[in-house]
Enzyme design. Structure first.
Site, PDB file in Angstrom:
ATOM      1  N   GLY A 246       8.413   9.734  -8.249  1.00  0.00           N
ATOM      2  CA  GLY A 246       9.235   9.269  -9.216  1.00  0.00           C
ATOM      3  C   GLY A 246       8.840   8.011  -9.901  1.00  0.00           C
ATOM      4  N   PHE A 247       8.931   7.058  -8.912  1.00  0.00           N
ATOM      5  CA  PHE A 247       8.703   5.743  -9.590  1.00  0.00           C
ATOM      6  C   PHE A 247       9.211   5.127 -10.617  1.00  0.00           C
ATOM      7  CE2 PHE A 247       4.621   8.020  -8.279  1.00  0.00           C
ATOM      8  CZ  PHE A 247       4.575   7.672  -6.754  1.00  0.00           C
ATOM      9  N   ILE A 473      13.047   9.929  -1.863  1.00  0.00           N
ATOM     10  CA  ILE A 473      12.143   9.957  -3.081  1.00  0.00           C
ATOM     11  C   ILE A 473      10.756   9.725  -2.757  1.00  0.00           C
ATOM     12  CG2 ILE A 473      13.605   9.255  -4.900  1.00  0.00           C
ATOM     13  CD1 ILE A 473      12.577   6.511  -4.899  1.00  0.00           C
ATOM     14  N   ASN A 657      11.782  -0.215   9.348  1.00  0.00           N
ATOM     15  CA  ASN A 657      10.938   0.812  10.150  1.00  0.00           C
ATOM     16  C   ASN A 657       9.628   0.286   9.635  1.00  0.00           C
ATOM     17  OD1 ASN A 657       8.823   2.677  10.464  1.00  0.00           O
ATOM     18  ND2 ASN A 657      10.275   4.309  10.622  1.00  0.00           N
ATOM     19  N   PRO A 658       8.954  -0.427  10.688  1.00  0.00           N
ATOM     20  CA  PRO A 658       7.750  -0.961   9.882  1.00  0.00           C
ATOM     21  C   PRO A 658       6.460  -0.238   9.479  1.00  0.00           C
ATOM     22  CG  PRO A 658       8.116  -1.919  11.817  1.00  0.00           C
ATOM     23  CD  PRO A 658       9.129  -0.669  12.092  1.00  0.00           C
ATOM     24  N   GLN A 664       5.355   1.499   1.920  1.00  0.00           N
ATOM     25  CA  GLN A 664       5.710   1.176   0.574  1.00  0.00           C
ATOM     26  C   GLN A 664       4.751  -0.104  -0.009  1.00  0.00           C
ATOM     27  OE1 GLN A 664       8.273   2.911  -1.368  1.00  0.00           O
ATOM     28  NE2 GLN A 664       7.290   4.214   0.089  1.00  0.00           N
ATOM     29  N   GLU A 731       9.603  -1.730  -4.208  1.00  0.00           N
ATOM     30  CA  GLU A 731       9.211  -2.474  -5.810  1.00  0.00           C
ATOM     31  C   GLU A 731       8.454  -3.384  -5.626  1.00  0.00           C
ATOM     32  OE1 GLU A 731      11.761  -1.031  -9.242  1.00  0.00           O
ATOM     33  OE2 GLU A 731      13.013  -0.914  -7.695  1.00  0.00           O
TER      34      GLU A 731
END
Length: 764
Positions: A246-247, A473, A657-658, A664, A731
């Site tokens: 989605g971003f 997502i 959670n590395p 991300q 982000e």
């Protein structure tokens, strides 16, 4: 290289794969096997298929639409246009405190405001029949003069006072500064391009509506649908079990979903509407074009004395999207004088929308390239210049940071990259006909917070289920929430079931603004503690329990059982405890709202933006931070740019959670490469048509474009920012990447590119 945060003595060290462990994504295997059910894959009896028809002019009115051939085509159930009398009511937009992505309502008038606007809908028994019939519709228009580009004389800028920032005497201080640099920095129209295009299935039954919708915010979607359809929100159910990217563009529900809802109501049967890839370029907007005029004034020693910043972004003719290009400039560096104004330019375009790090992304591009220009003019190392102007507190709010490990990010990133070997002068490094350049930039993203709820159910068989209307997502919500519960309940996290994406579940805010992981881990942690306490109370209060009347403080949970701390053999399984106490299940429900919050507040947090807490709430300014280092090779003959390696050092607070966090960060870095070198929406000046509305012509990075990417975690738990110490992740990764690449290209070639993307024509 990535650092992994561990906390001695936590259950993550004992095989539960709880918070802090590098557990694989819970949904990963389902997705690679094709077993994850996406919204438009829902199978329903008597399903009809809808296809949207879009306008081919940028501005005007529909004079006549010939739909006779379409209506007579095989399998066609209905053809709707502005004359069909379908009523869709206005919904409150996000910019007005609601949840709708656009104010635009399709098929409500003969007005055409942009090329690609929804003007008709065909519904048929099959997708092929609907597609064929849609092609038979012909439309006559009465055209009006359109404003396609921001420099059109009709496109007058509109001031946005809410984004004005000012302190000191910026303009005279700039004029008196010993050294001045700056220029105009622009970014083009960019598109989110998720692998899963937008689509939905709407089903009316007995006055209630169920909508399967790929959404980052099912609560917001439900609210908007209830407003569109003028029914109580309790009669709307939205489900979004999985989202194929989605971003930002799936943060607010889009107008095509209103068409599916109203068609289902008219036909009294379920309707599926899936946009084609080209239609996704005009059915909703990506990042708008932005323009920034930025000037820095400094002493000869490199101390900033003034920043003057003027910017604008394009938006729709009758709608508003603000891309605040001054969201980073007031924060990153200490300057005694600052002035920034942001404006909007209304054009004949679909309303732009959220795209990864809206505002922070273009803002960082301008300020970080300008800082590199200042370093070059002063013959200073870019990191040394940044450290000289390091802001020890939030310059805009005048309050301390909750935490700011940006210096540590500079140091760790520079060491991993080998920055100390970088020559100051451009065009110094080369390999044959390849000019080599090294560049860096800073990045930041705010910690946004909205209160939320969670529910945990202990079922009769001893299994544990975490429930939330929040969605995954692709960032790992399914995984992290199981790890959070495991951290408290001391069972393996892969044995905990997580159910998400359903408005009937515990209320949660939008999965946007990089907030959801911090919001829901806090709520789930609190709920797990409540369930643990309820279990202990049940164990000590149930006759026949081996722990009956044992002091509660002497009882521990481990491996699906309660046991006496000093005698591990004195234990009872969770399932046996429920059976013995006569309970079919045990439910815990907690939230992170204040004690004074009522049901209206809880509903508002799940369905509007009104409850979002700004990053400066509570007397500290909470942000994540990054430092990006890039090496590029520029072909001296052809002007082609290749990113050869990139290092990102990140402060996102505590890392839950590395493995997921690094994923991300890397995803953001990859998108930053696309932004810097490839992505640009091409607009036909004659009619406003998007000329590259497909994945063949709108260029996004592929595997061959991506070099070795290294991420480094320099963060530490920040409990002033969030309940469990995490800060923004998703982000942050893209912020500063385009600037670092631009700065590396200058270092390679001596040419300063201030207009994205950096293409061959701008270098040769």
């Amino acid at each position: 290289m990535s650092t992994t945060e561990t906390r001695p003595g936590t259950q993550a060290d004992k095989g539960y794969q709880a918070l802090g462990s590098r557990r694989d994504r819970a949904d990963g295997r389902l997705k690679i096997q094709g077993l994850a059910p996406y919204a438009v894959e829902k199978s329903l009896e008597n399903l009809a298929y809808a296809v949207v028809v879009q306008s081919t002019i940028p501005h005007g009115k529909i004079v006549n639409m010939d739909t006779d051939k379409a209506r007579q085509a095989p399998g066609v159930l209905a053809v709707y246009n502005h004359e069909s009398g379908l009523t869709i009511h206005p919904a409150k937009t996000f910019s007005s405190g609601g949840a709708a992505a656009q104010a635009f309502l399709p098929l409500q008038s003969d007005k055409v405001l942009w090329n690609g606007q929804h003007i008709a809908l065909v519904v048929a028994e099959t997708l092929e029949q609907a597609t064929e019939a849609a092609a038979l519709i012909s439309t006559e228009y009465s055209g009006e003069e359109a404003a396609i580009h921001p420099d059109d004389p009709k496109a007058e800028p509109e001031s946005s006072e809410a984004t004005t920032v000012s302190w000191g005497e910026a303009v005279p201080s700039l004029a008196a500064a010993e050294v001045q640099v700056g220029g105009v920095y622009t970014t083009p129209r960019e598109y989110n391009c998720p692998i899963e295009p937008h689509g939905c299935i709407a089903h009316w039954q007995n006055g209630e509506l169920t909508l399967w919708e790929p959404s980052q915010w099912v609560g917001g979607a439900r609210q908007v649908v209830s407003e569109w359809m003028a029914i109580d929100s309790a009669k709307v159910r939205v489900l979004s079990p999985y989202v194929g990217g989605g971003f930002g563009c799936k943060g607010g529900i889009q107008p095509h979903s209103a068409l599916a809802c109203v068609a289902s109501r008219e036909l009294d049967r379920p309707v599926k509407l899936a946009l084609t890839r080209p239609q996704t370029f005009t059915a909703f907007g990506g990042r708008p074009r932005t323009h920034q005029q930025l000037a820095l004034g400094a002493t000869r020693e490199g101390q900033l004395v003034s920043i003057v910043h003027e910017s604008w972004n394009e938006t729709a003719l009758e709608d508003v999207h603000t891309e605040p290009c001054n969201s980073v400039t007031p924060l990153m560096y200490a300057s005694p004088n600052f002035q920034s104004h942001h404006k909007l330019i209304h054009l004949n375009t679909v309303n732009p929308g959220w795209m990864r790090a809206p505002g922070e992304n273009p803002s960082s591009f301008a300020i970080e390239v300008a800082m590199d220009e200042l370093a070059s003019k002063l013959k200073m190392d870019p990191i040394a210049l940044r450290l000289k102007n390091y802001a020890e507190q939030d310059p805009q709010a005048g309050i301390p940071w909750s935490s700011r490990r940006l210096k540590e990010a500079y140091q760790a990133g520079a060491e991993a990259f080998g920055w100390h070997q970088r020559p100051l002068e451009p065009r110094t490094l080369r390999e044959g006909r390849q000019l080599i350049g090294w560049g860096m930039a800073s990045g930041t993203y705010p910690v946004r917070r909205t209160p939320g709820e969670a529910q945990i159910v202990l079922h009769g068989d001893g299994s544990i289920e975490v429930q939330s209307s929040g969605v995954d997502i692709g960032t790992g919500t399914y995984t992290i929430l199981a790890q959070t519960a495991a951290d408290v309940l001391h069972v393996p996290s892969d044995s905990i079931r997580v159910t998400l994406g359903d408005t009937r579940l515990a209320r949660a805010p939008v999965a946007g603004g990089s907030q959801l992981a911090n919001v829901l881990t806090g709520a789930v942690h609190k709920t797990a503690l409540a369930l643990r306490d309820a279990l202990i109370t049940l164990a000590v209060g149930t006759p026949g329990s081996p722990l009956f009347q044992v002091p509660p403080e002497k009882i521990r949970l481990a491996d699906g059982a309660l046991r006496l701390e000093t005698q591990s053999d004195t234990r009872i399984s969770l399932a046996e405890l429920l059976r013995l106490s006569g309970n079919e299940e045990l439910v815990a429900h907690q939230d992170t709202f204040g004690k004074e919050a009522g049901e209206e507040d809880r509903d508002a947090a799940a369905s509007t933006a009104s409850m979002m807490i700004p990053p400066t709430e509570g007397g500290v300014s909470a942000h994540s931070w990054s430092a990006i280092f890039v090496e590029v090779a520029v072909d001296e003959d052809f002007g082609t740019v290749r990113v050869r390696r990139m290092v990102g050092a990140f402060d996102s607070g505590r890392v839950y959670n590395p493995k997921l966090t690094e994923s991300q960060w890397i995803g953001g870095m990859v998108m930053g490469i696309g932004q810097a070198l490839l992505e640009e929406g091409m607009i036909d000046s004659r009619d406003g048509r998007i000329m590259n509305a497909n994945l063949a012509d709108y260029l996004v990075p592929v595997n061959a474009d991506i070099p070795a990417l290294e991420t480094i975690n320099v963060g530490e738990p920040d409990f002033l920012a969030t309940a469990l110490g995490g800060k923004a992740v998703g982000e942050l990764g893209i912020v500063g990447v385009a600037a670092a690449i631009s700065n590396a290209v200058w270092h390679a070639t001596g040419k300063r590119i201030r207009d994205l993307p950096i293409t061959q024509d701008k270098l040769l």
